[in-house]
Design a protein around this motif. Structure first.
Motif, PDB file in Angstrom:
ATOM      1  N   PHE A  76       0.834  -1.202   0.000  1.00  0.00           N
ATOM      2  CA  PHE A  76       0.000   0.000   0.000  1.00  0.00           C
ATOM      3  C   PHE A  76       0.870   1.253   0.000  1.00  0.00           C
ATOM      4  O   PHE A  76       0.614   2.204  -0.743  1.00  0.00           O
ATOM      5  CB  PHE A  76      -0.966  -0.013   1.199  1.00  0.00           C
ATOM      6  CG  PHE A  76      -1.865   1.177   1.248  1.00  0.00           C
ATOM      7  CD1 PHE A  76      -2.711   1.477   0.180  1.00  0.00           C
ATOM      8  CD2 PHE A  76      -1.873   2.017   2.353  1.00  0.00           C
ATOM      9  CE1 PHE A  76      -3.541   2.591   0.214  1.00  0.00           C
ATOM     10  CE2 PHE A  76      -2.703   3.126   2.394  1.00  0.00           C
ATOM     11  CZ  PHE A  76      -3.534   3.415   1.326  1.00  0.00           C
ATOM     12  N   VAL A  80       0.858   4.190  -2.825  1.00  0.00           N
ATOM     13  CA  VAL A  80       0.657   5.593  -2.481  1.00  0.00           C
ATOM     14  C   VAL A  80       1.816   6.442  -3.018  1.00  0.00           C
ATOM     15  O   VAL A  80       1.607   7.507  -3.593  1.00  0.00           O
ATOM     16  CB  VAL A  80       0.504   5.727  -0.943  1.00  0.00           C
ATOM     17  CG1 VAL A  80       0.708   7.159  -0.503  1.00  0.00           C
ATOM     18  CG2 VAL A  80      -0.848   5.204  -0.493  1.00  0.00           C
ATOM     19  N   LYS A 293       2.077   8.679   7.436  1.00  0.00           N
ATOM     20  CA  LYS A 293       1.298   7.463   7.212  1.00  0.00           C
ATOM     21  C   LYS A 293       0.789   7.440   5.784  1.00  0.00           C
ATOM     22  O   LYS A 293       0.370   8.477   5.257  1.00  0.00           O
ATOM     23  CB  LYS A 293       0.118   7.421   8.187  1.00  0.00           C
ATOM     24  CG  LYS A 293       0.580   7.264   9.631  1.00  0.00           C
ATOM     25  CD  LYS A 293      -0.585   6.899  10.531  1.00  0.00           C
ATOM     26  CE  LYS A 293      -0.081   6.526  11.913  1.00  0.00           C
ATOM     27  NZ  LYS A 293       0.502   7.687  12.625  1.00  0.00           N
ATOM     28  N   ARG A 295      -1.928   6.634   4.602  1.00  0.00           N
ATOM     29  CA  ARG A 295      -3.287   7.152   4.419  1.00  0.00           C
ATOM     30  C   ARG A 295      -3.351   8.674   4.429  1.00  0.00           C
ATOM     31  O   ARG A 295      -4.329   9.256   3.989  1.00  0.00           O
ATOM     32  CB  ARG A 295      -4.236   6.559   5.475  1.00  0.00           C
ATOM     33  CG  ARG A 295      -3.902   6.897   6.885  1.00  0.00           C
ATOM     34  CD  ARG A 295      -4.874   6.178   7.836  1.00  0.00           C
ATOM     35  NE  ARG A 295      -4.254   5.909   9.107  1.00  0.00           N
ATOM     36  CZ  ARG A 295      -4.244   6.760  10.122  1.00  0.00           C
ATOM     37  NH1 ARG A 295      -4.814   7.937   9.999  1.00  0.00           N
ATOM     38  NH2 ARG A 295      -3.657   6.434  11.254  1.00  0.00           N
ATOM     39  N   ASN A 296      -2.304   9.334   4.921  1.00  0.00           N
ATOM     40  CA  ASN A 296      -2.283  10.804   4.892  1.00  0.00           C
ATOM     41  C   ASN A 296      -1.539  11.363   3.685  1.00  0.00           C
ATOM     42  O   ASN A 296      -1.648  12.536   3.367  1.00  0.00           O
ATOM     43  CB  ASN A 296      -1.600  11.349   6.150  1.00  0.00           C
ATOM     44  CG  ASN A 296      -2.415  11.060   7.395  1.00  0.00           C
ATOM     45  OD1 ASN A 296      -3.646  10.994   7.325  1.00  0.00           O
ATOM     46  ND2 ASN A 296      -1.741  10.863   8.517  1.00  0.00           N
TER      47      ASN A 296
END
Ligand SMILES: *[C@@H]1O[C@H](CO)[C@@H](O)[C@H](O)[C@H]1NC(C)=O
Ligand SMILES: *[C@@H]1O[C@H](CO)[C@@H](O)[C@H](O)[C@H]1NC(C)=O
Length: 315
Positions: A76, A80, A293, A295-296
């Motif tokens: 992941f 990203v 992270k 996700r950020n």
């Protein structure tokens, strides 16, 4: 005649003594090795490449190559990065390419998935050493070997991690402003670091592994940048430098031997190995920030890209 004979005898005796002394010294050094095991030495030719990325640096040399260490599980994070700062880009007409560094795993499923990922994205550099935290030196040296063998035409190289935010816009701007092409090495400078001798610490280093009291100057492994000629020089010198599992210290030892000085990229701090709270204006003026992270990452990146033309208030 008698005098001459005794002179010859004396000479013979003297030579025999010297030879005997040398032999004694030789045997005493070899029979009493101070350590039970042989110290580990980094071997340049060790290991085979399992995956190589698809790029012809000779034909179309990139300005900057980003080498990102990651593990098999961090798919992941890689996705990203491919969609944010690792996306192939031209900044001020300078081409920037990102590749991921990986070792091998005994997990067959993970191996397969990573091989497929490599076939799809052509951005993985992989060798057959065991991918473990304390093999990071091997991983970094694989990246340096790859630059040396396959991409010495690149102008600059950055080695960084998968939990980093890299502002390639500001980095390119600062590198162009600095106008250095060779013997250049920068990052977050660590000039006064000492080995941690506490066995319970994650970064414990024994006196056997590193007998000296102080580390050489080095740059935090979270992100450092160098002119590509440094890669070949570090690669060449690496075999004659004592091996240490801390990759940034190992590179520092190589640089010390090469007499390459670490330099600041800018008069203000731009590398943040200890993290930094996000704000668009703040991140416009940094090069690298740790502890981001996945996700950020996307929202931070989009905020940065959307604000490239905007002015920020002076701090
Ligand atoms: C590093 O990789 C080598 C080669 O695969 C392996 O023999 C060794 O055990 C690994 N070291 C660590 C600390 O995992
Ligand atoms: C960069 O450095 C070269 C020589 O090293 C010099 O000729 C050139 O003018 C410099 N360019 C800038 C923009 O400072």
């Amino acid at each position: 005649v008698c005098l001459k004979m005794s002179y010859m005898k004396m000479r013979l005796l003297y030579i025999s003594l010297v030879v005997l002394g040398a032999l004694c010294l030789y045997f005493s050094m070899y029979s009493r090795t101070p350590f039970k095991e042989e110290p580990f030495v980094f071997k340049k030719e060790r290991g085979n490449f399992l995956q190589l990325p698809d790029i012809n640096c000779k034909q179309d040399p990139p300005f900057l190559v980003l080498l990102v260490t990651s593990s098999h599980e961090q798919m992941f994070a890689r996705t990203v990065i491919r969609n944010t700062w690792g996306k192939e880009k031209n900044v001020n007409g300078k081409r920037i390419k990102t590749f991921f560094l990986l070792g091998a795993t005994a997990n067959k499923d993970l191996s397969k998935v990573v091989a497929q990922e490599s076939q799809r994205h052509h951005d993985i550099i992989q060798k057959d050493f065991m991918d473990t935290y304390f093999n990071l030196t091997l991983k970094t040296m694989m990246g340096i070997e790859w630059i040396h063998r396959f991409c010495p035409q690149a102008s600059f190289v950055m080695k960084t991690d998968s939990d980093m935010f890299v502002n390639i816009y500001y980095l390119t701007e600062l590198l162009l402003r600095k106008n250095r092409t060779t013997q250049f090495f920068t990052g977050f400078l660590k000039l006064n670091e000492f080995p941690i001798r506490d066995k319970h610490n994650k970064w414990f280093v024994s006196k056997y592994e590193y007998p000296w009291e102080k580390y050489p100057p080095f740059c935090s492994g979270t992100g450092y940048v160098f002119s590509s000629d440094v890669a070949s020089q570090v690669y060449e010198v690496s075999e004659s430098v004592p091996f240490i599992k801390l990759e940034d210290v190992f590179v520092g030892l190589c640089l010390a031997k090469l007499k390459i000085r670490l330099e600041e990229l800018h008069s203000e701090q731009t590398f943040f190995p200890n993290g930094l709270a996000f704000s668009t204006c703040r991140f416009k003026k940094i090069v690298a920030c740790h502890f981001i992270k996945p996700r950020n990452m996307l929202s931070y990146w989009q905020a940065l890209e959307n604000s490239l033309e905007d002015e920020c208030p002076a701090v």
